[in-house]
Design a protein around this motif. Structure first.
Motif, PDB file in Angstrom:
ATOM      1  N   ILE A 192       0.733  -1.342   0.132  1.00 32.53           N
ATOM      2  CA  ILE A 192      -0.099   0.047   0.210  1.00 32.53           C
ATOM      3  C   ILE A 192       1.062   1.258   0.208  1.00 32.53           C
ATOM      4  CG2 ILE A 192      -1.569   1.421   1.383  1.00 32.53           C
ATOM      5  CD1 ILE A 192      -2.876  -1.065  -0.036  1.00 32.53           C
ATOM      6  N   ALA A 193       1.955   1.226   1.039  1.00 27.53           N
ATOM      7  CA  ALA A 193       2.848   2.327   0.897  1.00 27.53           C
ATOM      8  C   ALA A 193       3.506   2.729  -0.476  1.00 27.53           C
ATOM      9  CB  ALA A 193       3.819   2.166   1.891  1.00 27.53           C
ATOM     10  N   MET A 194       3.841   1.731  -1.081  1.00 26.52           N
ATOM     11  CA  MET A 194       4.471   1.993  -2.383  1.00 26.52           C
ATOM     12  C   MET A 194       3.635   2.167  -3.404  1.00 26.52           C
ATOM     13  SD  MET A 194       7.652   1.845  -1.737  1.00 26.52           S
ATOM     14  CE  MET A 194       7.922   2.530  -3.286  1.00 26.52           C
ATOM     15  N   PHE A 195       2.084   1.758  -3.366  1.00 24.46           N
ATOM     16  CA  PHE A 195       1.212   2.045  -4.381  1.00 24.46           C
ATOM     17  C   PHE A 195       0.951   3.733  -4.165  1.00 24.46           C
ATOM     18  CE2 PHE A 195      -3.289   3.651  -4.707  1.00 24.46           C
ATOM     19  CZ  PHE A 195      -3.311   3.402  -6.008  1.00 24.46           C
ATOM     20  N   HIS A 196       1.010   4.282  -3.066  1.00 24.27           N
ATOM     21  CA  HIS A 196       0.900   5.611  -2.740  1.00 24.27           C
ATOM     22  C   HIS A 196       1.968   6.383  -3.247  1.00 24.27           C
ATOM     23  CE1 HIS A 196      -3.149   5.418  -0.908  1.00 24.27           C
ATOM     24  NE2 HIS A 196      -2.841   4.504   0.119  1.00 24.27           N
ATOM     25  N   MET A 197       3.279   5.754  -2.912  1.00 28.76           N
ATOM     26  CA  MET A 197       4.318   6.697  -3.473  1.00 28.76           C
ATOM     27  C   MET A 197       4.670   6.552  -4.896  1.00 28.76           C
ATOM     28  SD  MET A 197       7.040   6.121  -0.355  1.00 28.76           S
ATOM     29  CE  MET A 197       7.859   7.727  -0.957  1.00 28.76           C
ATOM     30  N   THR A 198       4.031   5.624  -5.854  1.00 25.63           N
ATOM     31  CA  THR A 198       4.584   5.519  -6.940  1.00 25.63           C
ATOM     32  C   THR A 198       3.173   5.398  -7.988  1.00 25.63           C
ATOM     33  OG1 THR A 198       4.239   2.891  -7.128  1.00 25.63           O
ATOM     34  CG2 THR A 198       6.341   3.900  -6.450  1.00 25.63           C
ATOM     35  N   GLY A 199       1.807   5.375  -7.337  1.00 25.76           N
ATOM     36  CA  GLY A 199       0.958   5.131  -8.344  1.00 25.76           C
ATOM     37  C   GLY A 199       0.894   3.885  -9.179  1.00 25.76           C
ATOM     38  N   ASP A 200       1.795   3.131  -8.921  1.00 25.00           N
ATOM     39  CA  ASP A 200       1.708   1.868  -9.761  1.00 25.00           C
ATOM     40  C   ASP A 200       0.823   0.776  -9.118  1.00 25.00           C
ATOM     41  OD1 ASP A 200       2.330  -0.476 -11.124  1.00 25.00           O
ATOM     42  OD2 ASP A 200       4.536   0.122 -11.525  1.00 25.00           O
ATOM     43  N   LYS A 201      -0.079   0.350 -10.067  1.00 23.40           N
ATOM     44  CA  LYS A 201      -1.154  -0.558  -9.318  1.00 23.40           C
ATOM     45  C   LYS A 201      -0.602  -1.932  -9.165  1.00 23.40           C
ATOM     46  CE  LYS A 201      -5.352   1.563 -10.912  1.00 23.40           C
ATOM     47  NZ  LYS A 201      -6.520   1.630 -11.474  1.00 23.40           N
ATOM     48  N   LYS A 202       0.392  -2.305  -9.771  1.00 25.99           N
ATOM     49  CA  LYS A 202       1.142  -3.611  -9.645  1.00 25.99           C
ATOM     50  C   LYS A 202       1.203  -4.082  -8.175  1.00 25.99           C
ATOM     51  CE  LYS A 202       6.208  -2.545  -9.271  1.00 25.99           C
ATOM     52  NZ  LYS A 202       7.411  -2.856 -10.124  1.00 25.99           N
ATOM     53  N   TYR A 203       1.702  -3.010  -7.271  1.00 27.09           N
ATOM     54  CA  TYR A 203       1.652  -3.402  -5.811  1.00 27.09           C
ATOM     55  C   TYR A 203       0.221  -3.804  -5.213  1.00 27.09           C
ATOM     56  CZ  TYR A 203       6.257  -1.087  -6.188  1.00 27.09           C
ATOM     57  OH  TYR A 203       7.472  -0.701  -6.553  1.00 27.09           O
ATOM     58  N   ILE A 204      -0.791  -3.406  -5.747  1.00 31.55           N
ATOM     59  CA  ILE A 204      -2.086  -3.760  -5.396  1.00 31.55           C
ATOM     60  C   ILE A 204      -2.998  -4.585  -5.902  1.00 31.55           C
ATOM     61  CG2 ILE A 204      -2.064  -1.647  -3.782  1.00 31.55           C
ATOM     62  CD1 ILE A 204      -4.234  -0.661  -6.085  1.00 31.55           C
ATOM     63  N   ALA A 205      -2.395  -5.389  -7.056  1.00 35.88           N
ATOM     64  CA  ALA A 205      -3.232  -6.091  -7.976  1.00 35.88           C
ATOM     65  C   ALA A 205      -3.762  -7.364  -7.432  1.00 35.88           C
ATOM     66  CB  ALA A 205      -2.090  -6.352  -9.295  1.00 35.88           C
ATOM     67  N   ARG A 206      -3.072  -7.845  -6.526  1.00 34.89           N
ATOM     68  CA  ARG A 206      -3.547  -9.111  -5.949  1.00 34.89           C
ATOM     69  C   ARG A 206      -4.184  -9.043  -4.645  1.00 34.89           C
ATOM     70  NH1 ARG A 206       1.503 -13.455  -7.407  1.00 34.89           N
ATOM     71  NH2 ARG A 206       1.149 -13.283  -9.662  1.00 34.89           N
ATOM     72  N   LEU A 207      -4.488  -7.888  -4.293  1.00 33.06           N
ATOM     73  CA  LEU A 207      -5.157  -7.729  -2.846  1.00 33.06           C
ATOM     74  C   LEU A 207      -6.741  -8.210  -2.740  1.00 33.06           C
ATOM     75  CD1 LEU A 207      -3.544  -4.437  -1.360  1.00 33.06           C
ATOM     76  CD2 LEU A 207      -2.785  -6.900  -1.179  1.00 33.06           C
ATOM     77  N   THR A 208      -7.139  -7.937  -3.823  1.00 36.29           N
ATOM     78  CA  THR A 208      -8.666  -8.563  -3.883  1.00 36.29           C
ATOM     79  C   THR A 208      -8.618 -10.122  -3.838  1.00 36.29           C
ATOM     80  OG1 THR A 208      -9.462  -6.672  -5.299  1.00 36.29           O
ATOM     81  CG2 THR A 208     -10.690  -8.700  -5.335  1.00 36.29           C
ATOM     82  N   LYS A 209      -7.687 -10.837  -4.429  1.00 39.99           N
ATOM     83  CA  LYS A 209      -7.414 -12.343  -4.286  1.00 39.99           C
ATOM     84  C   LYS A 209      -7.199 -12.590  -2.617  1.00 39.99           C
ATOM     85  CE  LYS A 209      -7.349 -13.834  -8.661  1.00 39.99           C
ATOM     86  NZ  LYS A 209      -8.419 -14.817  -8.976  1.00 39.99           N
ATOM     87  N   LEU A 210      -6.555 -11.736  -1.943  1.00 43.33           N
ATOM     88  CA  LEU A 210      -6.082 -12.035  -0.674  1.00 43.33           C
ATOM     89  C   LEU A 210      -7.286 -11.935   0.002  1.00 43.33           C
ATOM     90  CD1 LEU A 210      -4.602 -12.448   1.793  1.00 43.33           C
ATOM     91  CD2 LEU A 210      -4.183  -9.982   1.943  1.00 43.33           C
ATOM     92  N   GLY A 211      -8.412 -11.156  -0.205  1.00 42.34           N
ATOM     93  CA  GLY A 211      -9.769 -11.130   0.643  1.00 42.34           C
ATOM     94  C   GLY A 211     -10.567 -12.328   0.322  1.00 42.34           C
ATOM     95  N   GLU A 212     -10.352 -12.941  -1.019  1.00 43.62           N
ATOM     96  CA  GLU A 212     -11.019 -14.107  -1.367  1.00 43.62           C
ATOM     97  C   GLU A 212     -10.561 -15.343  -0.735  1.00 43.62           C
ATOM     98  OE1 GLU A 212     -10.494 -14.257  -5.530  1.00 43.62           O
ATOM     99  OE2 GLU A 212     -12.084 -12.734  -5.753  1.00 43.62           O
ATOM    100  N   PHE A 213      -9.211 -15.460  -0.542  1.00 37.87           N
ATOM    101  CA  PHE A 213      -8.475 -16.516   0.195  1.00 37.87           C
ATOM    102  C   PHE A 213      -8.727 -16.370   1.736  1.00 37.87           C
ATOM    103  CE2 PHE A 213      -4.601 -17.744   2.896  1.00 37.87           C
ATOM    104  CZ  PHE A 213      -4.764 -19.331   2.202  1.00 37.87           C
ATOM    105  N   VAL A 214      -8.880 -15.244   2.281  1.00 41.62           N
ATOM    106  CA  VAL A 214      -9.431 -15.347   3.933  1.00 41.62           C
ATOM    107  C   VAL A 214     -10.638 -15.697   4.019  1.00 41.62           C
ATOM    108  CG1 VAL A 214     -10.178 -13.506   5.544  1.00 41.62           C
ATOM    109  CG2 VAL A 214      -7.833 -13.077   4.385  1.00 41.62           C
TER     110      VAL A 214
END
Length: 566
Positions: A192-214
């Motif tokens: 999340i920190a690097m997304f906010h600093m770079t704007g690059d969505k690669k850092y958050i691309a799989r976080l939705t998958k994490l919700g599904e895994f939980v």
């Protein structure tokens, strides 16, 4: 506004009277500030030669404390002292981007949990924030990038990694997901920190998958809702250590899954995350209510009176009493619970034939139930296997539901908007906000308990103020500042002398004095929202806390949860 200005003027006068009157606390603030500054000044040049062994913690803590001291006191010598330590940490970083895991293991191995990478990461960003030197930013980015490469397809992270497949010699899941000791959570924070600093969505691309895994990895039958510590990639539970087996653990909720569900909800607004959190909390409450029955409480107290070790006493919990609702783990059907050791569950309640048949391989069949243990303790018999009360209270001492309870409360009060408001804070105060912050600081500085806890009783045995600190490791106590007294938590609520955290009362007192008098400006006083809480992962640090969420504050934002999850 005029009324508020008048209130501040009256409060400052009251402070002046206390600080200049011999009947009160003559020169208290000057004395405490001098003690802090003398300590800091005396250790500026005491820099370990390299980032290894026990010096790792000293370097990390020293960097953070000197950076924060620079922000509060404005002395550039403190900035230089922090940067000198940050440079040693940076020098130790492997070319791939991660930091060393001990002295025996080389660059091939990555320890993801236990702060081996996330703590240096945040220190690099702190150094970048204060110095503007890009080398620190690039260091943090390299760390985030290597950890991004280790993210599982399901969105989580393991405990450790080996690039060439060799065995590290340490336990912990490799090809799977861990909710243990901040493995997955710390990586989410960094992404999340690097997304906010770079704007690059690669850092958050799989976080939705994490919700599904939980959601997929949830354990329990019927009302039982929980998670184990480690999983295989397909969501099936895995065992990693002799006290971490394929059973649902309360601490997996408090330390891992609970915060993740809160963060995911604040980002995507999907109520399924909060519904799952409510179910998990409801099950925890069910167990707690079962264990607060008078006869059960009395059984535990009989054990505490006889089996509490003298050398492991705790403030206001000298008997080391078990906290109801905090076993190590539950059976998946919720019919029993207890402590896990040697890959077996030592059950608190009598084992039934059904449990024995259904969960044979998980149960320690020779362990007596609590009702039998209480009889043994009352008869002055030693505990079985010499397991004193620390063994029984391990999870109850080291866990807190503060973060989850507060999130559920704010959700009940105001839904997602209310939760976002709670987690947000300005990066610069407007004039009225700054005036209110000064009033609040003045009230804290006048509070008799706060002043008493900060008082420099240097001549008394047991003194734990700044002058008594042997190193920088007192930084770690902040992660347990707000919580239940009598556990590892609750340091802020100790009210007897000698307290174990006088140092932080002193820092807070001086910070409040400076803020009240306007010596800390509106920009510096407002450091952004609490965000993903890098410091107090199970409790909270308020926006006015002298240290606060220093990790999140390296990237000051009012709302860190403005993240476009797909």
């Amino acid at each position: 506004r005029l009324d508020k200005q008048k209130e501040l003027k009256e409060l400052l006068l009251a402070i002046k009277i206390r600080e200049t009157s011999k009947w009160a606390d003559f020169g208290l603030a000057n004395s405490v500030e001098k003690e802090i500054l003398n300590w800091l000044n005396s250790r500026i040049k005491e820099v370990p030669k390299k980032y290894s062994e026990s010096d790792i913690y000293s370097l990390r803590s020293g960097a953070v404390l000197y950076f924060r001291a620079y922000e509060i006191f404005g002395d550039k010598n403190y900035l230089e002292a922090g940067l000198n330590r940050a440079d040693l940490i940076l020098k130790a970083q492997w070319s791939k981007g991660h930091w060393p895991w001990g002295t025996r293991l080389g660059e091939n191995f990555v320890r993801i949990q236990d702060g081996f990478n996330n703590e240096p990461f945040w220190i690099m960003l702190y150094a970048y924030k204060l110095s503007g030197n890009k080398k620190y930013y690039e260091s943090a980015k390299r760390c985030a990038d290597v950890l991004l490469s280790l993210q599982r397809k399901n969105g989580g992270w393991p405990d450790q990694w080996s690039f060439n497949g060799k065995y590290s010699g340490h336990s912990g899941v490799i090809k799977g997901v861990s909710f243990n000791d901040n493995a997955t959570n710390s990586c989410v924070q960094m992404m999340i920190a690097m997304f906010h600093m770079t704007g690059d969505k690669k850092y958050i691309a799989r976080l939705t998958k994490l919700g599904e895994f939980v959601e997929k990895s949830k354990m329990g039958e019927g009302d039982v809702t929980g998670w184990c510590e480690q999983y295989n990639d397909d969501g099936s539970p895995s065992r990693a250590r002799q006290y971490e087996i394929e059973l649902p653990y309360p601490r997996a909720l408090t330390r891992g899954v609970g915060p993740l569900l809160i963060w995911l909800y604040l980002m995507d607004g999907d109520e399924k995350h909060m519904n799952l959190l409510k179910r998990a909390y409801a099950w925890h409450e069910y167990v707690r209510k079962e264990e607060i029955k008078p006869e059960v409480i009395e059984q535990w107290r009989q054990m505490s009176r006889k089996w509490s070790p003298s050398h492991h006493s705790m403030t206001q919990n000298y008997l080391m009493e078990y906290r109801p609702g905090w076993p190590d783990a539950y059976l998946p059907d919720g019919s029993n619970w207890g402590r896990v050791l040697n890959f077996r569950l030592m059950l608190w309640n009598p084992v039934t034939p059904v449990q024995k048949k259904k969960y044979d391989r998980f149960i320690d069949h020779s362990w007596p139930p609590v009702e039998r243990l209480a009889v043994m303790a009352s008869a002055n018999q030693p505990p079985p296997r010499d397991y004193n009360m620390y063994v029984h209270c391990h999870s109850s001492i080291g866990n807190s539901l503060s973060e989850i309870r507060r999130a559920l409360l704010e959700h009940k009060r105001g839904g997602r908007a209310g939760m976002i408001k709670y987690y947000s804070n300005p990066t610069k105060y407007a004039s009225d906000q700054y005036l209110q912050a000064r009033v609040d600081a003045a009230k804290r500085a006048l509070n008799l308990r706060n002043r008493r806890m900060a008082y420099p009783f240097k001549a008394r045995p047991g003194y734990t103020g700044m002058a008594a600190m042997k190193d920088f490791n007192f930084l770690g106590s902040k992660s347990r500042w707000y919580g239940k007294v009598g556990t590892k938590w609750g340091a802020a609520f100790q009210n007897i002398y000698p307290a174990s955290n006088v140092t932080w009362y002193q820092w807070q007192f001086i910070y409040d004095m400076k803020l009240a008098h306007g010596e800390i400006d509106s920009d510096s006083a407002a450091r952004g929202g609490r965000g993903f809480e890098t410091v107090a992962s199970q409790t909270h640090l308020d926006s006015w806390d002298v240290l606060g969420e220093w990790g999140m504050a390296t990237i000051e934002m009012e709302n860190y949860f403005d993240v476009p999850l797909d």
